[in-house]
Write a protein that holds these residues in place. Structure first.
Motif, PDB file in Angstrom:
ATOM      1  N   LYS A   1       4.716  19.683 -11.530  1.00 46.93           N
ATOM      2  CA  LYS A   1       5.959  20.272 -12.021  1.00 46.93           C
ATOM      3  C   LYS A   1       5.809  20.676 -13.492  1.00 46.93           C
ATOM      4  O   LYS A   1       6.232  21.760 -13.890  1.00 46.93           O
ATOM      5  CB  LYS A   1       7.099  19.266 -11.860  1.00 46.93           C
ATOM      6  CG  LYS A   1       8.455  19.828 -12.210  1.00 46.93           C
ATOM      7  CD  LYS A   1       9.583  18.907 -11.783  1.00 46.93           C
ATOM      8  CE  LYS A   1       9.556  17.643 -12.594  1.00 46.93           C
ATOM      9  NZ  LYS A   1      10.732  16.784 -12.385  1.00 46.93           N
ATOM     10  N   ALA A   2       5.190  19.826 -14.280  1.00 50.80           N
ATOM     11  CA  ALA A   2       4.977  20.153 -15.691  1.00 50.80           C
ATOM     12  C   ALA A   2       4.061  21.369 -15.827  1.00 50.80           C
ATOM     13  O   ALA A   2       4.290  22.241 -16.674  1.00 50.80           O
ATOM     14  CB  ALA A   2       4.378  18.962 -16.422  1.00 50.80           C
ATOM     15  N   ARG A   3       3.063  21.472 -14.976  1.00 42.21           N
ATOM     16  CA  ARG A   3       2.146  22.615 -15.014  1.00 42.21           C
ATOM     17  C   ARG A   3       2.876  23.899 -14.634  1.00 42.21           C
ATOM     18  O   ARG A   3       2.696  24.934 -15.270  1.00 42.21           O
ATOM     19  CB  ARG A   3       0.974  22.360 -14.063  1.00 42.21           C
ATOM     20  CG  ARG A   3      -0.118  23.397 -14.172  1.00 42.21           C
ATOM     21  CD  ARG A   3      -1.307  23.117 -13.269  1.00 42.21           C
ATOM     22  NE  ARG A   3      -1.872  21.803 -13.524  1.00 42.21           N
ATOM     23  CZ  ARG A   3      -2.079  20.861 -12.590  1.00 42.21           C
ATOM     24  NH1 ARG A   3      -1.753  21.093 -11.326  1.00 42.21           N
ATOM     25  NH2 ARG A   3      -2.611  19.709 -12.897  1.00 42.21           N
ATOM     26  N   LEU A   4       3.722  23.823 -13.594  1.00 38.28           N
ATOM     27  CA  LEU A   4       4.480  25.002 -13.181  1.00 38.28           C
ATOM     28  C   LEU A   4       5.433  25.466 -14.281  1.00 38.28           C
ATOM     29  O   LEU A   4       5.534  26.664 -14.559  1.00 38.28           O
ATOM     30  CB  LEU A   4       5.271  24.710 -11.904  1.00 38.28           C
ATOM     31  CG  LEU A   4       4.470  24.639 -10.614  1.00 38.28           C
ATOM     32  CD1 LEU A   4       5.345  24.128  -9.484  1.00 38.28           C
ATOM     33  CD2 LEU A   4       3.890  25.999 -10.278  1.00 38.28           C
ATOM     34  N   LEU A   5       6.149  24.524 -14.880  1.00 32.12           N
ATOM     35  CA  LEU A   5       7.080  24.885 -15.944  1.00 32.12           C
ATOM     36  C   LEU A   5       6.350  25.465 -17.148  1.00 32.12           C
ATOM     37  O   LEU A   5       6.842  26.393 -17.795  1.00 32.12           O
ATOM     38  CB  LEU A   5       7.909  23.677 -16.358  1.00 32.12           C
ATOM     39  CG  LEU A   5       8.952  23.227 -15.339  1.00 32.12           C
ATOM     40  CD1 LEU A   5       9.590  21.928 -15.782  1.00 32.12           C
ATOM     41  CD2 LEU A   5       9.989  24.303 -15.140  1.00 32.12           C
ATOM     42  N   ARG A   6       5.188  24.925 -17.446  1.00 31.03           N
ATOM     43  CA  ARG A   6       4.415  25.418 -18.582  1.00 31.03           C
ATOM     44  C   ARG A   6       3.917  26.832 -18.314  1.00 31.03           C
ATOM     45  O   ARG A   6       3.957  27.695 -19.187  1.00 31.03           O
ATOM     46  CB  ARG A   6       3.252  24.475 -18.848  1.00 31.03           C
ATOM     47  CG  ARG A   6       2.483  24.757 -20.120  1.00 31.03           C
ATOM     48  CD  ARG A   6       1.437  23.715 -20.437  1.00 31.03           C
ATOM     49  NE  ARG A   6       0.557  23.436 -19.318  1.00 31.03           N
ATOM     50  CZ  ARG A   6       0.468  22.251 -18.700  1.00 31.03           C
ATOM     51  NH1 ARG A   6       1.215  21.243 -19.063  1.00 31.03           N
ATOM     52  NH2 ARG A   6      -0.369  22.075 -17.705  1.00 31.03           N
TER      53      ARG A   6
ATOM     54  N   LYS B   1       0.813  -1.213   0.000  1.00 34.57           N
ATOM     55  CA  LYS B   1       0.000   0.000   0.000  1.00 34.57           C
ATOM     56  C   LYS B   1       0.848   1.264   0.000  1.00 34.57           C
ATOM     57  O   LYS B   1       0.552   2.226  -0.711  1.00 34.57           O
ATOM     58  CB  LYS B   1      -0.929  -0.015   1.212  1.00 34.57           C
ATOM     59  CG  LYS B   1      -2.069   0.944   1.132  1.00 34.57           C
ATOM     60  CD  LYS B   1      -3.042   0.690   2.265  1.00 34.57           C
ATOM     61  CE  LYS B   1      -4.338   1.400   2.004  1.00 34.57           C
ATOM     62  NZ  LYS B   1      -5.339   1.083   3.028  1.00 34.57           N
ATOM     63  N   GLU B   2       1.945   1.271   0.788  1.00 33.79           N
ATOM     64  CA  GLU B   2       2.785   2.478   0.841  1.00 33.79           C
ATOM     65  C   GLU B   2       3.504   2.709  -0.483  1.00 33.79           C
ATOM     66  O   GLU B   2       3.754   3.853  -0.861  1.00 33.79           O
ATOM     67  CB  GLU B   2       3.778   2.429   1.995  1.00 33.79           C
ATOM     68  CG  GLU B   2       4.663   1.208   2.033  1.00 33.79           C
ATOM     69  CD  GLU B   2       4.068   0.055   2.852  1.00 33.79           C
ATOM     70  OE1 GLU B   2       4.800  -0.904   3.086  1.00 33.79           O
ATOM     71  OE2 GLU B   2       2.903   0.116   3.233  1.00 33.79           O
ATOM     72  N   ASP B   3       3.841   1.639  -1.209  1.00 33.14           N
ATOM     73  CA  ASP B   3       4.452   1.808  -2.521  1.00 33.14           C
ATOM     74  C   ASP B   3       3.473   2.441  -3.496  1.00 33.14           C
ATOM     75  O   ASP B   3       3.855   3.274  -4.319  1.00 33.14           O
ATOM     76  CB  ASP B   3       4.928   0.459  -3.080  1.00 33.14           C
ATOM     77  CG  ASP B   3       6.070  -0.129  -2.264  1.00 33.14           C
ATOM     78  OD1 ASP B   3       6.764   0.644  -1.589  1.00 33.14           O
ATOM     79  OD2 ASP B   3       6.234  -1.357  -2.305  1.00 33.14           O
ATOM     80  N   LYS B   4       2.208   2.047  -3.403  1.00 34.39           N
ATOM     81  CA  LYS B   4       1.188   2.630  -4.273  1.00 34.39           C
ATOM     82  C   LYS B   4       1.000   4.110  -3.960  1.00 34.39           C
ATOM     83  O   LYS B   4       0.863   4.933  -4.862  1.00 34.39           O
ATOM     84  CB  LYS B   4      -0.142   1.892  -4.107  1.00 34.39           C
ATOM     85  CG  LYS B   4      -0.111   0.477  -4.633  1.00 34.39           C
ATOM     86  CD  LYS B   4      -1.462  -0.168  -4.431  1.00 34.39           C
ATOM     87  CE  LYS B   4      -1.448  -1.622  -4.799  1.00 34.39           C
ATOM     88  NZ  LYS B   4      -2.748  -2.253  -4.581  1.00 34.39           N
ATOM     89  N   ARG B   5       1.028   4.438  -2.664  1.00 32.93           N
ATOM     90  CA  ARG B   5       0.893   5.842  -2.271  1.00 32.93           C
ATOM     91  C   ARG B   5       2.054   6.674  -2.800  1.00 32.93           C
ATOM     92  O   ARG B   5       1.874   7.794  -3.255  1.00 32.93           O
ATOM     93  CB  ARG B   5       0.828   5.965  -0.746  1.00 32.93           C
ATOM     94  CG  ARG B   5      -0.478   5.499  -0.175  1.00 32.93           C
ATOM     95  CD  ARG B   5      -0.482   5.685   1.310  1.00 32.93           C
ATOM     96  NE  ARG B   5      -1.711   5.180   1.882  1.00 32.93           N
ATOM     97  CZ  ARG B   5      -1.821   4.728   3.123  1.00 32.93           C
ATOM     98  NH1 ARG B   5      -0.771   4.722   3.914  1.00 32.93           N
ATOM     99  NH2 ARG B   5      -2.970   4.291   3.565  1.00 32.93           N
TER     100      ARG B   5
ATOM    101  N   ASP C   1       4.377  10.603  -6.577  1.00 28.93           N
ATOM    102  CA  ASP C   1       5.330  10.916  -7.653  1.00 28.93           C
ATOM    103  C   ASP C   1       4.614  11.360  -8.918  1.00 28.93           C
ATOM    104  O   ASP C   1       5.033  12.317  -9.575  1.00 28.93           O
ATOM    105  CB  ASP C   1       6.213   9.700  -7.960  1.00 28.93           C
ATOM    106  CG  ASP C   1       7.199   9.404  -6.847  1.00 28.93           C
ATOM    107  OD1 ASP C   1       7.408  10.294  -5.983  1.00 28.93           O
ATOM    108  OD2 ASP C   1       7.736   8.276  -6.822  1.00 28.93           O
ATOM    109  N   ARG C   2       3.538  10.669  -9.269  1.00 32.20           N
ATOM    110  CA  ARG C   2       2.786  11.024 -10.467  1.00 32.20           C
ATOM    111  C   ARG C   2       2.176  12.413 -10.329  1.00 32.20           C
ATOM    112  O   ARG C   2       2.224  13.224 -11.260  1.00 32.20           O
ATOM    113  CB  ARG C   2       1.692   9.975 -10.711  1.00 32.20           C
ATOM    114  CG  ARG C   2       0.947  10.162 -12.009  1.00 32.20           C
ATOM    115  CD  ARG C   2      -0.093   9.101 -12.193  1.00 32.20           C
ATOM    116  NE  ARG C   2      -1.056   9.132 -11.101  1.00 32.20           N
ATOM    117  CZ  ARG C   2      -1.619   8.054 -10.557  1.00 32.20           C
ATOM    118  NH1 ARG C   2      -1.303   6.860 -10.976  1.00 32.20           N
ATOM    119  NH2 ARG C   2      -2.497   8.165  -9.583  1.00 32.20           N
ATOM    120  N   ASP C   3       1.618  12.718  -9.149  1.00 35.85           N
ATOM    121  CA  ASP C   3       1.048  14.049  -8.918  1.00 35.85           C
ATOM    122  C   ASP C   3       2.116  15.130  -8.982  1.00 35.85           C
ATOM    123  O   ASP C   3       1.885  16.209  -9.531  1.00 35.85           O
ATOM    124  CB  ASP C   3       0.340  14.097  -7.568  1.00 35.85           C
ATOM    125  CG  ASP C   3      -0.942  13.291  -7.556  1.00 35.85           C
ATOM    126  OD1 ASP C   3      -1.427  12.914  -8.656  1.00 35.85           O
ATOM    127  OD2 ASP C   3      -1.457  13.008  -6.451  1.00 35.85           O
TER     128      ASP C   3
END
Length: 165
Positions: free
Chosen positions: A154-159, A138-142, A147-149
């Motif tokens: 990060k991509a939104r901030l850079l954009r 479960k902690e690996d999934k979290r 990481d995905r979020d």
């Protein structure tokens, strides 16, 4: 050019017919292999419509062969008289050496064979991508979700900043 082509009848001639999106989330995939599938004609036609599901599917060893269990391929409604079981076990076609390798990995380390997708190759033959997966805690999934979020933020901030970091 797009990887998915549609024929005049709306069928997929190349590209992905079904995907197991939870497969890479629930399991850590160590290695993958592309395997052939033993299908009937009506099953191939139904796959070409792209309505199959692999969400609860898995592969097992039976009598020295690998079988795809619990994959859902709906009946083809195009007037074909041959009906088939939508959740029937389907034989996977691999080289004998690959089969022995995966059977050894299953028995030795307790790994699971997870079908990741069913697709049509360039010649129009149905193939399934099988991954050798170890279950995630479960902690690996979290951590994967966090990481995905972060990557998305990060991509939104850079954009939005125009890359002025």
């Amino acid at each position: 050019m797009a990887a998915k082509k549609k024929a005049k009848s709306g069928m997929i001639s190349h590209g992905i017919a079904a995907q197991n999106r939870k497969g890479r989330f629930n399991y850590t995939i160590k290695e993958t292999v592309e395997a052939g599938l033993v299908l009937k004609g009506a099953e191939v036609k139904s796959l070409r419509l792209g309505r199959a599901a692999l969400t609860e599917a898995y592969a097992i060893e039976r009598d020295g062969e690998l079988w795809l269990i619990n994959s859902y391929i709906p009946e083809y409604q195009g007037g074909v008289l041959s009906r088939f079981d939508t959740r029937a076990p389907r034989k996977l076609l691999l080289h004998r050496k690959q089969v022995r390798h995966f059977i050894g990995a299953i028995t030795r380390s307790g790994a699971t064979l997870v079908p990741l997708d069913i697709h049509f190759n360039a010649r129009g033959v149905a193939k399934v991508t099988i991954g050798l997966g170890l279950g995630r805690k479960k902690e690996d999934k979290r951590r994967a979700i966090a990481d995905r979020d972060w990557q998305r933020d990060k991509a939104r901030l850079l954009r939005n900043k125009g890359g002025d970091y």
